[in-house]
Motif scaffolding. Structure first.
Motif, PDB file in Angstrom:
ATOM      1  N   UNK A  94       1.017  -1.200  -0.047  1.00 33.05           N
ATOM      2  CA  UNK A  94       0.137   0.431  -0.114  1.00 33.05           C
ATOM      3  C   UNK A  94       1.156   0.733  -0.118  1.00 33.05           C
ATOM      4  N   UNK A  95       2.500   1.591   0.635  1.00 31.60           N
ATOM      5  CA  UNK A  95       3.092   2.743   0.927  1.00 31.60           C
ATOM      6  C   UNK A  95       3.723   3.143  -0.666  1.00 31.60           C
ATOM      7  N   UNK A  96       4.142   1.279  -1.370  1.00 31.91           N
ATOM      8  CA  UNK A  96       4.417   1.597  -2.355  1.00 31.91           C
ATOM      9  C   UNK A  96       3.297   2.768  -3.848  1.00 31.91           C
ATOM     10  N   UNK A  97       1.886   2.458  -3.697  1.00 34.83           N
ATOM     11  CA  UNK A  97       0.726   3.555  -4.066  1.00 34.83           C
ATOM     12  C   UNK A  97       1.449   4.676  -4.258  1.00 34.83           C
ATOM     13  N   UNK A  98       1.997   4.977  -2.984  1.00 37.74           N
ATOM     14  CA  UNK A  98       2.096   6.773  -2.326  1.00 37.74           C
ATOM     15  C   UNK A  98       2.505   7.725  -4.326  1.00 37.74           C
ATOM     16  N   UNK A  99       2.349   8.709  -4.413  1.00 33.97           N
ATOM     17  CA  UNK A  99       3.047   9.626  -4.935  1.00 33.97           C
ATOM     18  C   UNK A  99       2.219  10.455  -4.832  1.00 33.97           C
ATOM     19  N   UNK A 100       2.917  11.583  -6.252  1.00 37.80           N
ATOM     20  CA  UNK A 100       2.521  13.011  -6.044  1.00 37.80           C
ATOM     21  C   UNK A 100       1.490  13.401  -5.690  1.00 37.80           C
ATOM     22  N   UNK A 101       0.537  12.546  -6.432  1.00 40.62           N
ATOM     23  CA  UNK A 101      -0.861  12.575  -6.158  1.00 40.62           C
ATOM     24  C   UNK A 101      -2.090  12.073  -5.585  1.00 40.62           C
ATOM     25  N   UNK A 102      -1.469  10.894  -5.196  1.00 44.12           N
ATOM     26  CA  UNK A 102      -2.033   9.666  -3.979  1.00 44.12           C
ATOM     27  C   UNK A 102      -1.468  10.256  -2.512  1.00 44.12           C
ATOM     28  N   UNK A 103      -2.159  10.528  -1.605  1.00 45.72           N
ATOM     29  CA  UNK A 103      -1.938  10.206  -0.074  1.00 45.72           C
ATOM     30  C   UNK A 103      -2.592   8.615   0.036  1.00 45.72           C
ATOM     31  N   UNK A 104      -2.174   8.184   0.900  1.00 40.97           N
ATOM     32  CA  UNK A 104      -2.567   6.560   1.668  1.00 40.97           C
ATOM     33  C   UNK A 104      -2.087   6.871   2.840  1.00 40.97           C
ATOM     34  N   UNK A 105      -3.433   6.690   3.729  1.00 42.39           N
ATOM     35  CA  UNK A 105      -3.380   7.210   5.469  1.00 42.39           C
ATOM     36  C   UNK A 105      -3.739   5.024   5.663  1.00 42.39           C
ATOM     37  N   UNK A 106      -3.300   5.258   6.939  1.00 38.37           N
ATOM     38  CA  UNK A 106      -3.974   3.957   7.520  1.00 38.37           C
ATOM     39  C   UNK A 106      -3.554   4.523   9.511  1.00 38.37           C
ATOM     40  N   UNK A 107      -5.286   3.589   9.617  1.00 38.33           N
ATOM     41  CA  UNK A 107      -4.303   3.473  10.976  1.00 38.33           C
ATOM     42  C   UNK A 107      -5.091   2.678  11.700  1.00 38.33           C
ATOM     43  N   UNK A 108      -5.533   2.298  12.937  1.00 39.19           N
ATOM     44  CA  UNK A 108      -5.848   0.673  13.507  1.00 39.19           C
ATOM     45  C   UNK A 108      -5.077   0.476  14.658  1.00 39.19           C
ATOM     46  N   UNK A 109      -5.430  -0.494  15.745  1.00 41.28           N
ATOM     47  CA  UNK A 109      -4.276  -0.638  16.601  1.00 41.28           C
ATOM     48  C   UNK A 109      -3.444  -1.727  16.258  1.00 41.28           C
TER      49      UNK A 109
END
Length: 701
Positions: free
Chosen positions: A198-213
């Motif tokens: 999922x982190x590899x999907x990041x680019x200048x036009x796309x943000x990736x957030x993740x959360x959870x215990x």
């Protein structure tokens, strides 16, 4: 001959244990929530734990096409079902079969207030619109009541709507797509791989957030593993260096290494045999095995300076048996705790200690005779202050300080204090809370003898949880009367206004919707995640928004978890008291006149660290209390050996044992995981007090 048979049995059991560990996958828990697991599990704790395994992934972009392309890739990575046609068709069939009893809260309110004309005009507009795209056929849902009901289910609050397996919304010039992944059945390696992709999907036009215990647990597990491995390596290095300095030969390290290895294998195999997924905190108690195994070893090697390999064990056998028995009593009491972690510690420690003792008993004489180490005969002179008349004053002062700590210290466990989150993850948590607008979300709990009683209670309180998907029987009957009234007044009008040939009629012979009807539909998972049934009673735990006018009593997961920890702290304290009474009775029988001087160092070693925490303004948490079990076991050893043999040789052995323990446990105080460092803090302070007080009082024997 007898010793040979015992050695053969020991080797066979070791081989079986090693084979068992190789064949059985070993998986550990790392999370804060899992620390609170016990036999007195509640629906609240189960709900919190189940939800703690869910993580939120949010993709954000200012470009719609960029987001759609990222959704395709994210769906493959996360295993999101974008085609829910089977469950969707099952849901549509279900709603049609019970359409006479189903209304959205908004539609019910309109009809109840006499707004039938409004529903009629809106239905006419939708039917005649060339752009209409209905979920149901007009003949089946002429007033679009079912369609409104479905829309109310797909509305998640905060502007989010379900679409193609993702929650979606547009806000502030950005497009968002969110997925909720249940990681309950994923290993750490599998989850880590998904997060990395999922982190590899990041680019200048796309943000990736993740959360959870579980995301935090993954981070903690990696850090804890590296820290524990590093600290164990440092501890062993220092322990071996201390041994070489004290005994002047490296040959002692071979039997020590074998003893430690075999004890750990026995302990781990026993732990995995009894518990499917123990908590990683149990491995901290592997350090106690290092400490106690090395204690047994160094006592034996000290005796070898004066006696032959065979007679060396005999010279320390009585005090060694007493220390083993008292330590086992301490850990055996843990098994009767309601906390799973304490049970795991009990099984692990008992198996390891017995293995370590047996190895020293049956193998050390044989190995030492073969290796013929050249022991350094010099001994350390440990200075002991002579207090004279001040002795009684010193004892009274220490007892007073201990009592002050026990009376005035704050005994409180805060889940937020046990773990300091990674800064990047914390920022992402805050960002997602703002995006989802759930920063102040709480949970409400409803208990009932039947599901319908829970639904009724929920509706009466103005909450919107399970009753969103399945109304109570009373509400369904009201819905049926409202729908009948609507059809009676407006069905013919609607038919004529649109020029339909067939008369619109309300379905006949339908039955109210029941919870078992939801099986296999899109609604099943949502309802089952909020509902728990056991022994004929039901519990519902539903999320409640800060703006929701709900009359139910609510709780927040952190506050509830703090209460769980505090309850376990009380039960652990009771177990410590029981262990102490058992040991006191044993001491009274075995040592009689020396009872007070033997037991006093143990009492003060527990009370004085608590006094220091109080002076520093720190809370005494559950894991400080858990450390007291190890502290009692080791502290008693110092007392027994100091009183059993007051020779300089014995003092040297006890000092070396103390030094190895303080090195191993003191290192834990520097870990980032507060649950672990709390144990290290208590043991570093407590062992110091136990050793020096027992040494001082031994001089007065």
């Amino acid at each position: 001959m007898k010793d040979t048979i015992f050695r053969f049995i020991y080797a066979a059991v070791f081989a079986l244990s090693a084979l068992f560990l190789l064949c059985v996958p070993i998986d550990f828990e790392y999370g804060i929530f899992e620390l609170a697991s016990g036999k007195n599990k509640s629906a609240e704790l189960d709900f919190i734990k189940n939800n703690s395994s869910k993580i939120r992934i949010v993709l954000a972009s200012e470009n719609r096409e960029t987001l759609e392309a990222a959704k395709e890739k994210a769906a493959k990575i996360l295993g999101v079902e974008r085609d829910n046609s089977e469950k969707l068709n099952a849901a549509k069939t279900l709603l049609l079969e019970h359409s006479s009893y189903i209304l959205s809260p908004e539609s019910a309110a309109i009809i109840e207030s006499g707004g039938g004309e409004k529903i009629l005009s809106e239905a006419k507009r939708k039917i005649l619109s060339p752009y209409r795209a209905s979920i149901f056929k007009v003949s089946k849902d002429p007033f679009f009541l079912l369609e409104e009901y479905v829309k109310s289910l797909l509305e998640y609050g905060g502007g989010w709507k379900m679409s193609d397996g993702f929650l979606e919304k547009e806000e502030g010039g950005k497009f968002y797509a969110a997925a909720i992944l249940n990681t309950l059945n994923l290993t750490d390696a599998e989850l880590e791989s998904k997060i990395e992709n999922l982190e590899n999907l990041k680019n200048k036009d796309l943000e990736v957030y993740k959360s959870g215990a579980r995301i935090h647990s993954l981070k903690v597990s990696k850090k804890s593993k590296s820290e524990i491995n590093f600290l164990s390596a440092v501890s062993l290095t220092l322990v071996f260096a201390l041994g070489y300095w004290a005994f002047g030969t490296a040959k002692i390290f071979l039997p020590m290494a074998i003893s430690l290895c075999s004890s750990f294998v026995f302990a781990l195999a026993t732990l995995v045999f009894f518990f499917d997924k123990p908590h990683v905190c149990v491995l901290i108690f592997a350090t106690s095995l290092i400490g106690l195994s090395v204690d047994y070893s160094y006592h034996y090697f000290s005796a070898c300076k004066k006696f032959s390999p065979e007679d060396a064990f005999k010279s320390i056998e009585k005090p060694l048996n007493k220390t083993l028995a008292t330590t086992l009593v301490c850990f055996a009491v843990l098994y009767f705790s309601s906390l799973d972690l304490l049970k795991e510690i009990s099984v692990f420690s008992i198996a390891g200690l017995i293995s370590s003792y047996l190895f020293v008993r049956f193998f050390y004489p044989l190995i030492v005779r073969k290796l013929k180490p050249d022991f350094n005969q010099s001994v350390l002179k440990i200075p002991i202050p002579k207090l004279g008349r001040l002795k009684n004053i010193a004892v009274i002062a220490l007892v007073s300080a201990s009592l002050s700590g026990l009376i005035f210290a704050k005994f409180k466990t805060q889940a937020t204090d046990l773990y300091v989150p990674d800064k990047d993850l914390l920022l992402q948590e805050k960002s997602l809370s703002e995006i989802f607008k759930d920063t102040e979300k709480k949970l409400a709990i409803i208990k009932g003898s039947s599901i319908d009683s829970i639904l009724t209670c929920e509706e009466n309180a103005g909450a919107s949880g399970i009753s969103r998907f399945i109304p109570s029987l009373n509400r369904q009957e009201k819905n049926k009367r409202l729908i009948e009234n609507l059809y009676e007044k407006y069905a013919e009008k609607l038919q004529k206004s649109i020029g339909a040939n067939k008369k619109f009629e309300m379905p006949k012979g339908q039955k109210p919707l029941k919870i078992e009807d939801l099986k296999g539909t899109l609604f099943e998972d949502a309802v089952s995640s909020m509902l728990h049934g056991e022994n004929g009673s039901w519990t519902a735990i539903i999320p409640v928004g800060k703006d929701e006018n709900c009359a139910l009593e609510t709780f927040s997961p952190p506050e509830f978890l703090n209460g769980i920890f505090d309850s376990y702290m009380k039960s652990s304290a009771a177990l410590i008291a029981a262990s102490f009474l058992a040991l006191a009775a044993m001491f009274a029988l075995v040592f009689r006149r020396s009872f007070f001087k033997l037991i006093l160092p143990v009492v003060l070693s527990a009370g004085l660290p608590i006094f220091i925490f109080w002076i520093l303004g720190a809370n005494v948490n559950l894991f400080h209390i858990l450390a007291l079990f190890i502290l009692m076991g080791l502290g008693i050893d110092y007392s027994i050996f100091h009183y059993s043999n007051n020779s300089t040789l014995t003092k040297n052995a006890v000092f070396i044992s103390f030094a190895t323990s303080i090195i191993g446990f003191g290192a834990l105080a520097f870990t980032s995981f507060k649950a672990i460092s709390s144990i290290g803090e208590m043991l570093a302070l407590g062992l110091g007090f136990a050793y020096f007080i027992s040494l001082f009082l031994a001089e007065e024997k």
